[in-house]
Enzyme design. Structure first.
Site, PDB file in Angstrom:
ATOM      1  N   SER A  25     -10.376 -33.706  -4.203  1.00  0.00           N
ATOM      2  CA  SER A  25      -9.930 -34.757  -3.291  1.00  0.00           C
ATOM      3  C   SER A  25      -9.868 -34.276  -1.853  1.00  0.00           C
ATOM      4  O   SER A  25      -9.519 -35.044  -0.956  1.00  0.00           O
ATOM      5  CB  SER A  25      -8.544 -35.258  -3.723  1.00  0.00           C
ATOM      6  OG  SER A  25      -7.641 -34.176  -3.864  1.00  0.00           O
TER       7      SER A  25
ATOM      8  N   HIS B 230     -15.284 -38.297  -6.659  1.00  0.00           N
ATOM      9  CA  HIS B 230     -13.825 -38.289  -6.561  1.00  0.00           C
ATOM     10  C   HIS B 230     -13.263 -39.588  -7.120  1.00  0.00           C
ATOM     11  O   HIS B 230     -13.255 -40.628  -6.458  1.00  0.00           O
ATOM     12  CB  HIS B 230     -13.397 -38.103  -5.100  1.00  0.00           C
ATOM     13  CG  HIS B 230     -11.923 -38.147  -4.895  1.00  0.00           C
ATOM     14  ND1 HIS B 230     -11.328 -38.619  -3.746  1.00  0.00           N
ATOM     15  CD2 HIS B 230     -10.890 -37.787  -5.714  1.00  0.00           C
ATOM     16  CE1 HIS B 230     -10.025 -38.561  -3.863  1.00  0.00           C
ATOM     17  NE2 HIS B 230      -9.730 -38.052  -5.052  1.00  0.00           N
TER      18      HIS B 230
ATOM     19  N   GLU C  16     -15.201 -42.032  -4.761  1.00  0.00           N
ATOM     20  CA  GLU C  16     -15.845 -41.497  -3.565  1.00  0.00           C
ATOM     21  C   GLU C  16     -16.996 -40.574  -3.968  1.00  0.00           C
ATOM     22  O   GLU C  16     -16.825 -39.720  -4.833  1.00  0.00           O
ATOM     23  CB  GLU C  16     -14.856 -40.671  -2.740  1.00  0.00           C
ATOM     24  CG  GLU C  16     -13.997 -41.463  -1.804  1.00  0.00           C
ATOM     25  CD  GLU C  16     -13.150 -40.556  -0.929  1.00  0.00           C
ATOM     26  OE1 GLU C  16     -13.192 -40.726   0.298  1.00  0.00           O
ATOM     27  OE2 GLU C  16     -12.447 -39.685  -1.466  1.00  0.00           O
TER      28      GLU C  16
ATOM     29  N   ASN D 136      -8.340 -39.717   1.177  1.00  0.00           N
ATOM     30  CA  ASN D 136      -7.167 -38.895   1.485  1.00  0.00           C
ATOM     31  C   ASN D 136      -6.990 -38.622   2.971  1.00  0.00           C
ATOM     32  O   ASN D 136      -5.895 -38.273   3.403  1.00  0.00           O
ATOM     33  CB  ASN D 136      -7.219 -37.588   0.698  1.00  0.00           C
ATOM     34  CG  ASN D 136      -6.831 -37.817  -0.749  1.00  0.00           C
ATOM     35  OD1 ASN D 136      -5.969 -38.631  -1.040  1.00  0.00           O
ATOM     36  ND2 ASN D 136      -7.486 -37.123  -1.655  1.00  0.00           N
TER      37      ASN D 136
END
Length: 314
Positions: free
Chosen positions: A144, A172, A184, A222
């Site tokens: 992440s 991800h 992702e 993130n």
């Protein structure tokens, strides 16, 4: 030369491009490294939605047993709610094969690493995967925040040899994997277009909706989410508001399903801290400084839902 002729030549170049069309490779067998909540969730969705055999690798038999119990619980819930039949659940279980040996990934077409956010651990695993997996296999990480370029570099001792690094990419997944649709897709400097296309098509086959991100600290999700959670923790530690007030205003004011502190508990306080550390160290920007309370909670072993205590008790 006239402007008209220049435009015509330009259009011709666009219309008759010699760039080869890159096709996605077919994935017939998946490997997952890590039998925790994320790894098991990825394996379960692949077995259920993509309907392919999945080999789950973890060096802890206890983690494997716990993960399979979690998978059974989810399948039984789906059966009880009549989302799937008992036969479908049984077929899904048959597609999941656990092992404690990395060597059992020698015949997979695609492998997804889902271990804790520790750079040294991930690079060590990818060094092994490059040796064990077939030469065509896609080597994906569920990281992440850690650089895909750095992880890819661990697959070879010769930086000019891209045979393994070109097959490294990040898929991800979001937590919980059986529920969240987003994934992702992040490419490193070495990642080939064929690897990208294969990853995109495979996550779609799993019923997910991919978004592509550059290999930048925190990527997209993130880079946005963790500073939001971190600021909520700072608000708590500096007395701006209580935990219920912080979570309630975000739930009731922005229509999110859970507040930032409860979300941190579900993600894992240690994971939140690890990602904030990566953002802070790799960007050098003070706005990503982890909240002091995050560090203290990790020191105390209060990691959120997985340890039964975080900002809330479970």
């Amino acid at each position: 030369m006239s402007a008209h002729l220049l435009r015509a030549q330009s259009m011709g170049r666009r219309g008759f491009s010699t760039t080869p069309v890159v096709a996605a490779a077919e994935i017939k067998r998946l490997g997952v490294v890590g039998a925790g909540q994320m790894g098991l969730g990825i394996a379960l969705v692949a077995a259920q939605r993509a309907q392919i055999p999945v080999r789950i690798i973890d060096n802890s038999q206890a983690s494997i047993d716990k993960g399979l119990q979690f998978a059974n619980k989810l399948l039984e819930k789906d059966v009880s709610k009549q989302r799937i039949s008992k036969e479908d659940a049984a077929a899904c279980r048959e597609r999941l094969t656990p092992s404690t040996k990395m060597e059992d990934l020698s015949d997979v077409d695609f492998v997804i690493e889902a271990v804790p956010e520790i750079a040294e651990l991930k690079t060590s695993i990818f060094s092994q995967l490059a040796q064990i997996c077939p030469s065509h296999a896609i080597l994906a990480t569920n990281t992440s925040s850690i650089s895909i370029t750095k992880i890819a570099a661990a697959t070879t001792k010769d930086p000019t040899d891209l045979s393994a690094p070109s097959r490294v990419i990040s898929t991800h997944f979001m937590n919980p994997v059986p529920v969240q649709k987003g994934v992702e897709i992040i490419s490193g400097l070495q990642t080939s277009q064929e690897t990208v296309e294969t990853a995109l098509e495979f996550v779609k086959k799993m019923g997910k909706i991919p978004s592509q991100s550059a290999d930048s600290p925190g990527f997209l999700a993130n880079r946005i989410l963790m500073p939001y959670i971190n600021e909520a923790v700072i608000c708590l530690e500096t007395g701006v508001g209580g935990k219920e007030d912080i979570d309630n205003i975000m739930k009731n004011g922005t229509n999110v399903p859970m507040g930032p502190l409860q979300l941190a508990d579900f993600i894992g306080i240690d994971t939140c801290l690890a990602i904030m550390n990566v953002l802070h160290e790799e960007t050098g920007d003070s706005k990503y400084r982890p909240a002091v309370l995050l560090k203290k909670m990790v020191d105390a072993g209060w990691l959120g839902k997985k340890s039964s205590k975080g900002f809330y008790e479970y």
